[in-house]
Design an enzyme around this catalytic site. Structure first.
Site: not given
Ligand code: UDX
Length: 434
Positions: A149-150, A208, A249-250, A252, A260, A263, A323
């Site tokens: 994750r970034e 993903n 990841f819930l 909203a 990532c 795409k 993010k």
């Molecule tokens: C993601 C995957 O988590 C990682 O495992 C993979 O290798 C690359 O893609 P990343 O793109 O760095 O990583 O970001 P991540 O932390 O997953 O967040 C993705 C997006 O989802 C962000 O825009 C974040 O704001 C959003 N998000 C995340 C939500 O809107 N709600 C959440 O509850 C969690």
């Protein structure tokens, strides 16, 4: 071990530095001279917590070098492919130009016994095709997806949740070499999954796709909450206590962006169509559509908050990165919301602790302000779109209230406590909460 890493973007630069930090001798290779010059000087070409430290120490130790010459890959035991696979222009499939070019460029330098380890996110079936190109050199291809994750990329690389290695049948010494590469994680007992190419490729896109689906699921609930008066954040807390669901990841809000998730779900859909399995992942189109609708919703809330008169109103936009803990603005929902408000005639001022330079390059039409206070000063509405701690924890409604023209906030990440902000005289709008 001697390792080469082809491609020094978010993935490759972190991977190279992290591998040097656990004792390997690593050469990072990229065609971008400016990027290589920065990395050589020990400076990270993008913001990633902890990266500068391991880059500097790696370069100083002499174990971490960077070059634009592919010939430098000669003599490495493992060559990591870490180039990008962006969305094709005008389509949804992944663009494999960089992967193909990396393999073509590497072929002359491969020796019998070398391992090529693919880390890029690719459509299932790519590894088998690349293996056929690599085999005549006597080298072996493995597929070793990454899940970093970034913002947590260094930690995720050195200490991942799991390691996945896709191989052809009977490649036992190759598996041992990959264990030697990740010796620190292996010693800790990190799950190490040995599988075939197709499974390894699919693990990445499935992970993903699942994460994107989880976010869009809760955002779909937010849409329903909006017409029923329910509160999606309480709903998420309540269902999240069920361990089979889990609260992570819930969140909203204005949804997912970045280089990532968006795409990857599109490329997965495109690949499934090619394989005659469009219906199996048809729901990912809906996941994408829900996600994009949340950006519309945020714009609607701001317009509504301004009683429909947006023209020349000052909109303070907190956040530009997709993010927090990142300066990445690829497919950033924050910047899309900002640009659309600007398009409606608002005076949009955007602030972000890390991403302003990147944002200004891609959206020169927006006004950028590094100071949070100056961004807030005289604002008719405040819009939180990237939940940096500076905006989420450190900013109080009282302090913000002393700067703005009108105490109106649209919380695009459901990061604020509405009761606190309302008590301080603010009109509060959240995403899927009353
Ligand atoms: C993601 C995957 O988590 C990682 O495992 C993979 O290798 C690359 O893609 P990343 O793109 O760095 O990583 O970001 P991540 O932390 O997953 O967040 C993705 C997006 O989802 C962000 O825009 C974040 O704001 C959003 N998000 C995340 C939500 O809107 N709600 C959440 O509850 C969690």
């Amino acid at each position: 071990m001697r390792l080469s890493v082809i491609g020094c973007g978010y993935l490759g630069a972190v991977h190279a530095a992290a591998m040097a930090s656990i004792g390997h001798e690593v050469v990072g290779i990229d065609v971008d001279e400016a990027k290589i010059a920065a990395l050589r000087a020990g400076s990270a070409p993008f913001f990633e917590p902890g990266l500068s430290e391991i880059l500097t120490s790696g370069v100083a130790s002499g174990r971490l070098t960077f070059t634009t010459e592919m010939a430098a890959a000669s003599g490495a035991a493992v060559h990591f492919l870490a180039v990008g696979t962006p969305q094709t222009t005008g389509g949804h499939a992944a663009d494999l130009t960089f992967v193909n070019a990396a393999v073509e460029g590497l072929l002359p330098y491969l020796r019998p016994g070398d391992i090529v380890a693919g880390k890029s996110t690719v459509p299932v079936g790519t590894a088998a095709r690349l293996a056929a190109l690599i085999e005549p050199t006597g080298a072996t291809l493995v597929w070793n997806p990454e899940f970093l994750r970034e913002g947590w990329a260094v930690q995720d690389t050195v200490d991942p949740d799991r390691l996945v290695v896709g191989v052809t049948a009977g490649a036992t010494d190759v598996v041992q070499t990959m264990k030697d590469v990740y010796h620190t994680a292996v010693a800790k007992g990190t799950p190490f999954i040995v599988t075939d190419y197709a499974t390894a490729e699919l693990v990445k896109v499935a992970a993903n796709a699942f994460l994107a689906t989880k976010i869009s699921f809760i955002n779909a609930m937010a849409e329903v909450a909006e017409v029923t008066g329910a509160d999606v954040t309480q709903l998420a807390d309540a269902i999240g206590f069920d361990q089979r669901i889990g609260r992570r990841f819930l969140g909203a809000g204005i949804g997912f962006g970045g280089g990532c998730l968006p795409k990857d779900i599109r490329a997965f859909t495109a690949r499934a169509e090619e394989l005659g399995r469009a219906e199996s992942v048809g729901f990912l189109r809906e996941v994408d559509a829900i996600n994009l609708r949340r950006r519309d919703r945020a714009v609607q809330l701001v317009v509504g908050a301004l009683d429909g008169v947006v023209f020349q109103k000052k909109v303070a936009v907190l956040g530009a990165a997709f993010k927090p803990h990142s300066d990445d603005i690829r497919d950033s929902p924050a910047l899309e919301v900002a640009s659309r408000l600007k398009g409606l005639g608002a005076d949009v001022v955007v602030t972000d602790p890390q991403a302003l330079e990147n944002a200004a390059r891609v959206h020169p039409q927006l006004t950028y302000e590094p100071s949070l206070d100056e961004t807030l000063r005289g604002a008719d509405v405040v819009v939180l779109v990237t939940e940096w701690d500076e905006y989420r924890r450190q900013l109080t409604p009282e302090h913000a209230g002393s700067l703005v023209a009108q105490r109106v906030v649209v919380d695009g990440r459901n990061s604020y406590d509405p009761a606190l902000w309302r008590a301080a005289g603010w009109t509060y709008y959240g995403m899927g909460r009353p």
